[in-house]
Design an enzyme around this catalytic site. Structure first.
Site, PDB file in Angstrom:
ATOM      1  N   GLY A  12     -54.413  26.915 -30.944  1.00  0.00           N
ATOM      2  CA  GLY A  12     -55.500  27.821 -31.168  1.00  0.00           C
ATOM      3  C   GLY A  12     -56.264  27.644 -32.622  1.00  0.00           C
ATOM      4  O   GLY A  12     -56.780  28.397 -33.315  1.00  0.00           O
ATOM      5  N   ALA A  14     -58.855  26.225 -33.848  1.00  0.00           N
ATOM      6  CA  ALA A  14     -60.234  26.560 -34.275  1.00  0.00           C
ATOM      7  C   ALA A  14     -60.533  27.968 -34.538  1.00  0.00           C
ATOM      8  O   ALA A  14     -61.622  28.357 -34.674  1.00  0.00           O
ATOM      9  CB  ALA A  14     -61.107  25.770 -33.156  1.00  0.00           C
ATOM     10  N   ASP A  43     -56.110  22.414 -29.824  1.00  0.00           N
ATOM     11  CA  ASP A  43     -56.973  23.572 -29.119  1.00  0.00           C
ATOM     12  C   ASP A  43     -57.609  23.000 -27.834  1.00  0.00           C
ATOM     13  O   ASP A  43     -57.530  21.521 -27.760  1.00  0.00           O
ATOM     14  CB  ASP A  43     -58.194  24.005 -30.206  1.00  0.00           C
ATOM     15  CG  ASP A  43     -58.628  25.201 -30.161  1.00  0.00           C
ATOM     16  OD1 ASP A  43     -59.295  25.442 -28.772  1.00  0.00           O
ATOM     17  OD2 ASP A  43     -58.817  26.191 -30.887  1.00  0.00           O
ATOM     18  N   ARG A  93     -58.510  40.164 -27.121  1.00  0.00           N
ATOM     19  CA  ARG A  93     -59.067  41.268 -26.520  1.00  0.00           C
ATOM     20  C   ARG A  93     -60.154  41.651 -27.422  1.00  0.00           C
ATOM     21  O   ARG A  93     -60.620  41.381 -28.392  1.00  0.00           O
ATOM     22  CB  ARG A  93     -58.223  42.427 -26.471  1.00  0.00           C
ATOM     23  CG  ARG A  93     -57.564  43.160 -27.745  1.00  0.00           C
ATOM     24  CD  ARG A  93     -57.012  44.520 -27.317  1.00  0.00           C
ATOM     25  NE  ARG A  93     -56.188  44.809 -28.398  1.00  0.00           N
ATOM     26  CZ  ARG A  93     -56.054  46.093 -28.729  1.00  0.00           C
ATOM     27  NH1 ARG A  93     -56.357  47.084 -27.589  1.00  0.00           N
ATOM     28  NH2 ARG A  93     -55.204  46.514 -29.568  1.00  0.00           N
ATOM     29  N   ASN A 106     -54.158  34.918 -19.976  1.00  0.00           N
ATOM     30  CA  ASN A 106     -53.489  33.988 -20.918  1.00  0.00           C
ATOM     31  C   ASN A 106     -52.097  33.523 -20.618  1.00  0.00           C
ATOM     32  O   ASN A 106     -51.758  32.457 -21.179  1.00  0.00           O
ATOM     33  CB  ASN A 106     -53.382  34.887 -22.236  1.00  0.00           C
ATOM     34  CG  ASN A 106     -54.579  34.974 -23.058  1.00  0.00           C
ATOM     35  OD1 ASN A 106     -55.278  34.259 -22.884  1.00  0.00           O
ATOM     36  ND2 ASN A 106     -54.664  35.650 -23.966  1.00  0.00           N
ATOM     37  N   GLN A 113     -47.884  25.225 -21.928  1.00  0.00           N
ATOM     38  CA  GLN A 113     -47.343  24.738 -22.815  1.00  0.00           C
ATOM     39  C   GLN A 113     -45.747  24.913 -23.098  1.00  0.00           C
ATOM     40  O   GLN A 113     -44.961  23.966 -23.778  1.00  0.00           O
ATOM     41  CB  GLN A 113     -47.731  25.730 -24.092  1.00  0.00           C
ATOM     42  CG  GLN A 113     -49.390  25.650 -24.044  1.00  0.00           C
ATOM     43  CD  GLN A 113     -50.129  26.276 -25.265  1.00  0.00           C
ATOM     44  OE1 GLN A 113     -49.632  27.266 -25.936  1.00  0.00           O
ATOM     45  NE2 GLN A 113     -51.525  25.970 -25.247  1.00  0.00           N
ATOM     46  N   ASP A 160     -46.876  44.725 -36.851  1.00  0.00           N
ATOM     47  CA  ASP A 160     -46.591  46.169 -36.694  1.00  0.00           C
ATOM     48  C   ASP A 160     -45.711  46.577 -37.859  1.00  0.00           C
ATOM     49  O   ASP A 160     -45.886  47.865 -38.319  1.00  0.00           O
ATOM     50  CB  ASP A 160     -46.118  46.247 -35.275  1.00  0.00           C
ATOM     51  CG  ASP A 160     -46.784  45.562 -34.137  1.00  0.00           C
ATOM     52  OD1 ASP A 160     -47.999  45.869 -34.009  1.00  0.00           O
ATOM     53  OD2 ASP A 160     -46.288  44.587 -33.661  1.00  0.00           O
ATOM     54  N   ARG A 163     -47.634  46.846 -41.088  1.00  0.00           N
ATOM     55  CA  ARG A 163     -48.272  47.751 -40.910  1.00  0.00           C
ATOM     56  C   ARG A 163     -47.595  49.446 -41.088  1.00  0.00           C
ATOM     57  O   ARG A 163     -48.375  50.018 -42.003  1.00  0.00           O
ATOM     58  CB  ARG A 163     -48.990  48.069 -39.431  1.00  0.00           C
ATOM     59  CG  ARG A 163     -50.141  47.030 -39.256  1.00  0.00           C
ATOM     60  CD  ARG A 163     -50.654  46.948 -37.791  1.00  0.00           C
ATOM     61  NE  ARG A 163     -51.768  46.191 -37.841  1.00  0.00           N
ATOM     62  CZ  ARG A 163     -52.146  45.629 -36.541  1.00  0.00           C
ATOM     63  NH1 ARG A 163     -51.541  45.756 -35.289  1.00  0.00           N
ATOM     64  NH2 ARG A 163     -53.383  44.784 -36.505  1.00  0.00           N
ATOM     65  N   HIS A 188     -45.548  44.711 -28.421  1.00  0.00           N
ATOM     66  CA  HIS A 188     -46.558  44.682 -29.235  1.00  0.00           C
ATOM     67  C   HIS A 188     -47.786  45.385 -28.539  1.00  0.00           C
ATOM     68  O   HIS A 188     -48.719  44.639 -27.865  1.00  0.00           O
ATOM     69  CB  HIS A 188     -46.849  43.311 -29.839  1.00  0.00           C
ATOM     70  CG  HIS A 188     -47.826  43.035 -30.598  1.00  0.00           C
ATOM     71  ND1 HIS A 188     -48.345  43.886 -32.004  1.00  0.00           N
ATOM     72  CD2 HIS A 188     -49.288  42.520 -30.313  1.00  0.00           C
ATOM     73  CE1 HIS A 188     -49.530  43.536 -32.392  1.00  0.00           C
ATOM     74  NE2 HIS A 188     -50.138  42.638 -31.381  1.00  0.00           N
TER      75      HIS A 188
HETATM   76  N1  LIG Z   1     -49.223  39.530 -31.980  1.00  0.00           N
HETATM   77  C1  LIG Z   1     -49.992  39.834 -32.733  1.00  0.00           C
HETATM   78  O1  LIG Z   1     -49.754  40.769 -33.924  1.00  0.00           O
HETATM   79  C2  LIG Z   1     -51.528  39.553 -32.862  1.00  0.00           C
HETATM   80  C3  LIG Z   1     -51.974  38.617 -31.894  1.00  0.00           C
HETATM   81  N2  LIG Z   1     -53.343  38.314 -31.611  1.00  0.00           N
HETATM   82  C4  LIG Z   1     -53.837  37.331 -30.822  1.00  0.00           C
HETATM   83  O2  LIG Z   1     -53.806  35.889 -31.059  1.00  0.00           O
HETATM   84  C5  LIG Z   1     -54.746  35.219 -30.102  1.00  0.00           C
HETATM   85  C6  LIG Z   1     -55.697  34.694 -31.030  1.00  0.00           C
HETATM   86  O3  LIG Z   1     -56.575  35.361 -31.827  1.00  0.00           O
HETATM   87  P1  LIG Z   1     -57.753  34.764 -32.586  1.00  0.00           P
HETATM   88  O4  LIG Z   1     -57.333  33.644 -33.487  1.00  0.00           O
HETATM   89  O5  LIG Z   1     -58.402  35.965 -33.268  1.00  0.00           O
HETATM   90  O6  LIG Z   1     -58.750  34.389 -31.274  1.00  0.00           O
HETATM   91  P2  LIG Z   1     -59.808  33.188 -31.220  1.00  0.00           P
HETATM   92  O7  LIG Z   1     -60.555  33.482 -30.071  1.00  0.00           O
HETATM   93  O8  LIG Z   1     -60.616  33.241 -32.778  1.00  0.00           O
HETATM   94  O9  LIG Z   1     -59.193  31.903 -31.035  1.00  0.00           O
HETATM   95  C7  LIG Z   1     -58.668  31.611 -30.258  1.00  0.00           C
HETATM   96  C8  LIG Z   1     -58.362  30.036 -30.104  1.00  0.00           C
HETATM   97  O10 LIG Z   1     -57.434  29.555 -29.078  1.00  0.00           O
HETATM   98  C9  LIG Z   1     -58.114  28.248 -28.502  1.00  0.00           C
HETATM   99  N3  LIG Z   1     -57.417  28.472 -27.210  1.00  0.00           N
HETATM  100  C10 LIG Z   1     -57.688  29.035 -25.907  1.00  0.00           C
HETATM  101  N4  LIG Z   1     -56.976  28.529 -24.773  1.00  0.00           N
HETATM  102  C11 LIG Z   1     -56.227  27.796 -25.652  1.00  0.00           C
HETATM  103  C12 LIG Z   1     -55.270  26.683 -24.960  1.00  0.00           C
HETATM  104  N5  LIG Z   1     -54.950  26.735 -23.842  1.00  0.00           N
HETATM  105  N6  LIG Z   1     -54.612  25.748 -25.920  1.00  0.00           N
HETATM  106  C13 LIG Z   1     -55.040  25.730 -27.080  1.00  0.00           C
HETATM  107  N7  LIG Z   1     -55.659  26.571 -27.716  1.00  0.00           N
HETATM  108  C14 LIG Z   1     -56.565  27.412 -27.041  1.00  0.00           C
HETATM  109  C15 LIG Z   1     -59.626  28.765 -28.205  1.00  0.00           C
HETATM  110  O11 LIG Z   1     -60.508  27.540 -28.179  1.00  0.00           O
HETATM  111  C16 LIG Z   1     -59.811  29.560 -29.768  1.00  0.00           C
HETATM  112  O12 LIG Z   1     -60.004  28.365 -30.795  1.00  0.00           O
HETATM  113  C17 LIG Z   1     -55.331  36.602 -29.523  1.00  0.00           C
HETATM  114  O13 LIG Z   1     -54.562  36.294 -27.953  1.00  0.00           O
HETATM  115  C18 LIG Z   1     -55.140  37.555 -30.153  1.00  0.00           C
HETATM  116  O14 LIG Z   1     -55.009  38.850 -29.278  1.00  0.00           O
HETATM  117  C19 LIG Z   1     -54.142  38.962 -32.890  1.00  0.00           C
HETATM  118  C20 LIG Z   1     -53.856  39.478 -33.723  1.00  0.00           C
HETATM  119  C21 LIG Z   1     -52.275  39.944 -34.046  1.00  0.00           C
HETATM  120  O1  LIG Z   2     -55.344  44.255 -31.318  1.00  0.00           O
HETATM  121  C1  LIG Z   2     -55.379  43.262 -31.086  1.00  0.00           C
HETATM  122  O2  LIG Z   2     -55.912  42.899 -29.697  1.00  0.00           O
HETATM  123  C2  LIG Z   2     -55.055  42.112 -31.831  1.00  0.00           C
HETATM  124  C3  LIG Z   2     -53.682  42.460 -32.277  1.00  0.00           C
HETATM  125  O3  LIG Z   2     -52.617  42.245 -31.576  1.00  0.00           O
HETATM  126  C4  LIG Z   2     -53.266  43.363 -33.524  1.00  0.00           C
HETATM  127  O4  LIG Z   2     -54.310  43.379 -34.151  1.00  0.00           O
HETATM  128  O5  LIG Z   2     -52.249  44.029 -33.427  1.00  0.00           O
END
Ligand SMILES: NC(=O)C1=CN([C@@H]2O[C@H](COP(=O)(O)OP(=O)(O)OC[C@H]3O[C@@H](n4cnc5c(N)ncnc54)[C@H](O)[C@@H]3O)[C@@H](O)[C@H]2O)C=CC1
Ligand SMILES: O=C([O-])CC(=O)C(=O)O
Length: 326
Positions: A12, A14, A43, A93, A106, A113, A160, A163, A188
């Site tokens: 991911g 990008a 990506d 989301r 997802n 992968q 978490d 936070r 989470h």
């Molecule tokens: N576990 C946690 O605490 C948190 C998890 N997240 C999650 O992290 C993920 C990414 O968030 P962002 O960077 O904000 O999203 P984003 O939409 O800005 O970036 C996601 C990237 O993943 C790429 N992507 C999609 N499918 C792919 C694949 N099969 N292989 C490789 N790359 C792929 C997209 O092209 C994009 O560049 C989301 O699922 C989000 O909900 C976000 C915040 C906290």
């Molecule tokens: O809430 C979301 O979708 C992104 C995330 O996982 C977080 O900020 O904890």
């Protein structure tokens, strides 16, 4: 002595989390200032141009530790011989959705992968899954990488945990670094359980320092559980810099140690605390010598059990929803 570079896959690349994460890794925030790194960025084909733009910016930072960058849309190339993998790539989301609503979008990513990880990575590579729903995606990844040690696949609960640390510190009028033995159990998701029962602030029991059980149950727990949604509401996009920071904290502690303190990690359950085996569940761990040990033998009271049961039941539901991929 020459230190060999560490190969780090980031998926991911990008996306918005990686726009912060990659620069922190290249700066030496995970392996330390003495260890060079090679980034292996994955990506989708349509995002390759944007990844090249991010790499131009990485180059423009002239990070002394950044030895090379690989850009690819092939998971097997991205995971070849890696020492660490940050699995971020997946859809985030938007307002009104819960993270589990992303399962359909997802889950397949983590099946594909997982197979590539199994085929290409070093067996001692350390993996963190960030892409949501992170716990169940990590479970799918592990199930599809049968030759890769499941204990090296983890899910991120550290955002978490961080936070909760700040919310407790602000309420108790103490520094975040004075709080120890905090844990966020479970998924989470809003069912996660931020548990202060064993926590201390400057050596005193945190529940005594704060002295307000009602605030803890009715405000702290839901505030931490719903913080992601509050950020989406305020920013119009999900947390990015704080998520990247938490991923760095998780991996740095796993590699360098947590100084005897507890940290929250989603790991494959061995059945402890009645959590069904194989669920990727947030538990307290202590990191030392490049590995983690689950904190065992804690006494669990009725309130803790009720909170734990709620979040574990949700993980079971998610597992059952993706049983075809496991
Ligand atoms: N576990 C946690 O605490 C948190 C998890 N997240 C999650 O992290 C993920 C990414 O968030 P962002 O960077 O904000 O999203 P984003 O939409 O800005 O970036 C996601 C990237 O993943 C790429 N992507 C999609 N499918 C792919 C694949 N099969 N292989 C490789 N790359 C792929 C997209 O092209 C994009 O560049 C989301 O699922 C989000 O909900 C976000 C915040 C906290
Ligand atoms: O809430 C979301 O979708 C992104 C995330 O996982 C977080 O900020 O904890």
């Amino acid at each position: 002595m020459t230190v060999e570079p560490k190969r780090i896959a980031v998926t991911g690349a990008a996306g918005q989390i990686c726009y912060s994460l990659l620069f922190r890794i290249a700066n030496g925030d995970v392996y330390g200032k003495d260890t060079p790194v090679i980034l292996q960025l994955l990506d989708l084909p349509q995002a390759q141009k944007a990844v090249r733009g991010v790499v131009m910016e990485l180059e423009d930072c002239a990070f002394p530790l950044l030895r090379d960058v690989v850009i690819t849309d092939d998971p097997a190339d991205a995971f070849r011989d890696i020492d660490a993998g940050f699995f971020v790539g997946s859809r985030p989301r938007t307002a009104g959705m819960e993270r589990r609503d992303l399962l359909n979008a997802n889950a397949e990513i983590f099946r594909t992968q997982g197979r590539a990880l199994d085929a290409a990575a070093k067996r001692d590579a350390k993996v963190i899954v960030v892409g949501n729903p992170a716990n169940t995606n990590a479970m799918i990844l592990a199930a599809n990488a049968p030759g890769f040690p499941t204990e090296n696949i983890t899910a991120m609960l550290r955002l978490d945990h961080n936070r909760a640390l700040t919310q407790f510190a602000q309420r108790g009028g103490v520094g975040v670094d004075e709080i120890r033995k905090l844990v966020v159990w479970g998924n989470h998701s809003p069912t996660m359980f931020a548990d202060w029962r064993n926590a201390t602030a400057a050596g005193k029991p945190l529940p005594d320092v704060i002295g307000d059980e009602t605030w803890y149950r009715d405000t702290l727990i839901p505030t931490v559980g719903k913080r992601g949604a509050a950020i989406i509401e305020a920013r119009g996009a999900s947390s990015a810099a704080s998520a990247a920071n938490a991923a760095i904290d998780h991996m740095r502690d796993w590699i360098k140690g947590s100084d005897g303190d507890w940290v929250s990690m989603g790991i494959s359950s061995d059945g402890s605390y009645g959590i069904p085996e194989g669920l990727m569940c947030g538990v307290p761990v202590i990191c030392a010598n490049g590995s983690y040990e689950r904190v065992q033998g804690l006494e669990i009271n009725a309130f803790q059990q009720q909170m734990l049961d709620r979040t574990v039941a949700e993980l079971v539901e998610e597992r059952d929803a993706v049983s075809a991929l496991l």
